[in-house]
Enzyme design. Sequence first.
Site, PDB file in Angstrom:
ATOM      1  N   ASP A  41     -85.389   5.439  47.398  1.00  0.00           N
ATOM      2  CA  ASP A  41     -85.939   6.146  46.228  1.00  0.00           C
ATOM      3  C   ASP A  41     -85.214   5.931  44.896  1.00  0.00           C
ATOM      4  O   ASP A  41     -83.981   5.942  44.849  1.00  0.00           O
ATOM      5  CB  ASP A  41     -85.872   7.662  46.439  1.00  0.00           C
ATOM      6  CG  ASP A  41     -86.312   8.104  47.803  1.00  0.00           C
ATOM      7  OD1 ASP A  41     -86.826   7.285  48.569  1.00  0.00           O
ATOM      8  OD2 ASP A  41     -86.115   9.288  48.105  1.00  0.00           O
ATOM      9  N   GLU A 215     -91.790  15.066  50.468  1.00  0.00           N
ATOM     10  CA  GLU A 215     -90.536  14.614  49.880  1.00  0.00           C
ATOM     11  C   GLU A 215     -90.725  14.360  48.381  1.00  0.00           C
ATOM     12  O   GLU A 215     -91.837  14.201  47.883  1.00  0.00           O
ATOM     13  CB  GLU A 215     -90.061  13.317  50.563  1.00  0.00           C
ATOM     14  CG  GLU A 215     -89.809  13.485  52.056  1.00  0.00           C
ATOM     15  CD  GLU A 215     -89.212  12.258  52.742  1.00  0.00           C
ATOM     16  OE1 GLU A 215     -88.272  12.431  53.528  1.00  0.00           O
ATOM     17  OE2 GLU A 215     -89.676  11.134  52.490  1.00  0.00           O
TER      18      GLU A 215
HETATM   19  C1  FRU Z   1     -87.456   9.859  50.641  1.00  0.00           C
HETATM   20  C2  FRU Z   1     -86.197  10.386  51.286  1.00  0.00           C
HETATM   21  C3  FRU Z   1     -85.789  11.677  50.628  1.00  0.00           C
HETATM   22  C4  FRU Z   1     -84.311  11.728  50.875  1.00  0.00           C
HETATM   23  C5  FRU Z   1     -83.925  10.279  50.798  1.00  0.00           C
HETATM   24  C6  FRU Z   1     -82.812   9.899  51.704  1.00  0.00           C
HETATM   25  O1  FRU Z   1     -87.664   8.504  50.815  1.00  0.00           O
HETATM   26  O2  FRU Z   1     -86.412  10.555  52.673  1.00  0.00           O
HETATM   27  O3  FRU Z   1     -86.480  12.799  51.083  1.00  0.00           O
HETATM   28  O4  FRU Z   1     -83.643  12.504  49.934  1.00  0.00           O
HETATM   29  O5  FRU Z   1     -85.078   9.532  51.108  1.00  0.00           O
HETATM   30  O6  FRU Z   1     -82.409   8.583  51.487  1.00  0.00           O
END
Ligand code: FRU
Length: 502
Positions: A41, A215
């Site tokens: 992300d 998320e």
């Molecule tokens: C989304 C996610 C988030 C988390 C991060 C961990 O892709 O799963 O929810 O904070 O990636 O790398």
Amino acid sequence: MKRLAILLAAAMAATSTMAGAQQADVRPGYHFAPARNWMNDPNGLVYYDGEYHLFFQYNPYGDRWGHMSWGHAVSRDLVHWEELPIAIPETPEVMAFSGSAVVDWNNTTGFGRGGKPPMIAIYTGHNPKAKLQSQYLAYSNDRGRTWTVHGEVLSVGSSEFRDPKVFWHAATKRWVMVAVLALENRALIFTSPNLKDWTYASSFGPAGGRGKNWECPDLFELPVQGGAPGEKRWVLTVNLGDNAVGGGSGGQYFVGDFDGKRFVPVAGWGDQPRWTDYGADFYAAVSYNDLPGSDPRRIWIGWANDWRYAEAIPTWPSRGLMTVARTVALSKTADGYRILQAPVSELAALRGAPERAVLPLAEAATPLPIPGGKAEFEAELDTGTAGQLTLALTDGQGWQTLIGVNPAVGEVFIDRTRSGPHFHDGFANRHIAPVDLKRRKVKLRVLVDESILELFINDGEQTITDRFFRGGGPLSWSASARGGTATLNLTTWPLQAKGKGE
Ligand code: FRU
């Protein structure tokens, strides 16, 4: 001299064996990818003092997910990115998961120095041993280069409470945080005077698309194009870990009102999910905070990947790619509210000389004057009497990724079922956006960059974002029409990033 030559030859042989074992892929020309290792992300998108920051979920030690830390890149134009050292590393107990960053202009935190506002990151501390995800604060007094972790500022005692997006809500003069209770498919809203003390305000969801988790939420206000005079609405975006329109992870949005505490969708919004993108590779998109007052845009960047196969994509030495920065706007038509996306105008600086052509299309493939690997083009299509139109991107071995238009059923699609050698069962798919083609016309704007297609349909009413991994050799474009004839009005530009961060 001779000795040196022998040494050199030996060294070259060694390097070529290594390269034979694992070949570096063609790097994208104008999309951000770290030099090496795993990235997911985008995090902490914030503008400060002439720089656009792009932090990101990063594994410093390998090309699979793990050791999550905040990587860092900066840009002065949203196009050329310079990768910097890790901003926030994991600690032995706590990984630095996704979150956001703000400039604390009024020094509400007290972490400012020398009259300069601090940059504040609010992110999820993921503590696997304690089975806890809670929100942490870190600050920087040197334009995001180094960070001091202040520590935890908000916990609800959950192991799945994450991805805080924080912004300043001018009307109530408060900081607002939206974060998810992932497994419950709920977004929680909190408010704070100082980014350290948070008060629960409200909860939203489950609603729209549901999945194993929600998320990376975002919440922002936009003027409504085509709405009542002066109309503004709030957009809440939420990502789904699975079960999205492209078959895996993906994003959805809601349009409504927000009073500083509670988000309420507009009347009649319904429970059908509205997708931010119809491809498989647009996830966890979040928007910039603190763009200069002279810039009214809302700009976001997404992670061009899908959790189903993210760790299997055949790239090396880095695994993970961001989309280009895109503007997000909001429009209202007889069909209701919808977001519109477009590549930021800054990307036009990469354009070489345009080529224009008006081409009749029929069964036999017509080669298109589009540079293969890195290009932008606009295709205005009149579907004529054709049953299906395809723009095919073919590699040196005959693997093909197709952009298609099906007037009879009102579909625009990307088909990557035969785009390269198989590497994961979830990858070879066709991704469809519903488009009204009754008037036989559609406008496609396409960005291609070695292994990614970003397709903007009818001025960004829909987008399809898909990666593709070719078998080998150069890429070339052609077009054809099946079951009749059609017309393609094409404008194409070579695109090349120059200079730093290339
Ligand atoms: C989304 C996610 C988030 C988390 C991060 C961990 O892709 O799963 O929810 O904070 O990636 O790398």
